[in-house]
Write an enzyme that holds these catalytic residues in place. Sequence first.
Site, mmCIF file in Angstrom:
data_model
loop_
_atom_site.group_PDB
_atom_site.id
_atom_site.type_symbol
_atom_site.label_atom_id
_atom_site.label_comp_id
_atom_site.label_asym_id
_atom_site.label_seq_id
_atom_site.Cartn_x
_atom_site.Cartn_y
_atom_site.Cartn_z
ATOM 1 C CE LYS A 34 -3.811 -2.320 2.365
ATOM 2 N NZ LYS A 34 -4.450 -2.703 1.155
ATOM 3 C CB CYS A 35 4.247 1.730 -0.592
ATOM 4 S SG CYS A 35 5.623 2.892 -0.722
#
Length: 186
Positions: A34-35
């Site tokens: 989730k970057c």
Amino acid sequence: MSVYSYELETIKGELISMEQYKGKVLIVVNTASKCGFTPQYADLQKLYAEYKEQGLEILGFPSNQFGEQEPGANSDVQSFCQMNYGVTFPLFTKTDVRGEAAHPLFKHLTEEAPFDGFETSNPSGKMLNSFLQEELPHYLEGNSIKWNFTKFLIDREGNVIKRFESTDEPFEMKANIEQLLQFSLT
């Protein structure tokens, strides 16, 4: 110590030795699902597909240490990587990569390839550097991992050759990879 001195736990919970990668060119990378840098999985997979038969291995280490960007269980991480990016390179259990609890492999890598700053002439390097200066200035101290998708390139003899920061795109490693693949163990 060399990179081959360490034991690792695969994402499926199997304990392996880094020795099994002797003679391979390695990229060791800390990852997160989730970057902003998560799309690098796609290019890492492309590099793996292109150079695996010539002796390249990419070892992915999910970490939840940076903005809690890897919150899921190991099985969630594996499913995410396969479904969204077709990842076939080896993934390992969620791992601490900085601080006191950092896996010894990452302590070794950061000692061998110190932090040399971000390339602030590119927008993502400038943005990450500014963010860390403002929000987490202590992250910029020392040689520890600064954020997700820090990549370490290791030659066939286990020497750490170069560190590529989060803001360095995987294809920026291509010339270095090709050069290292040309050399065989004697």
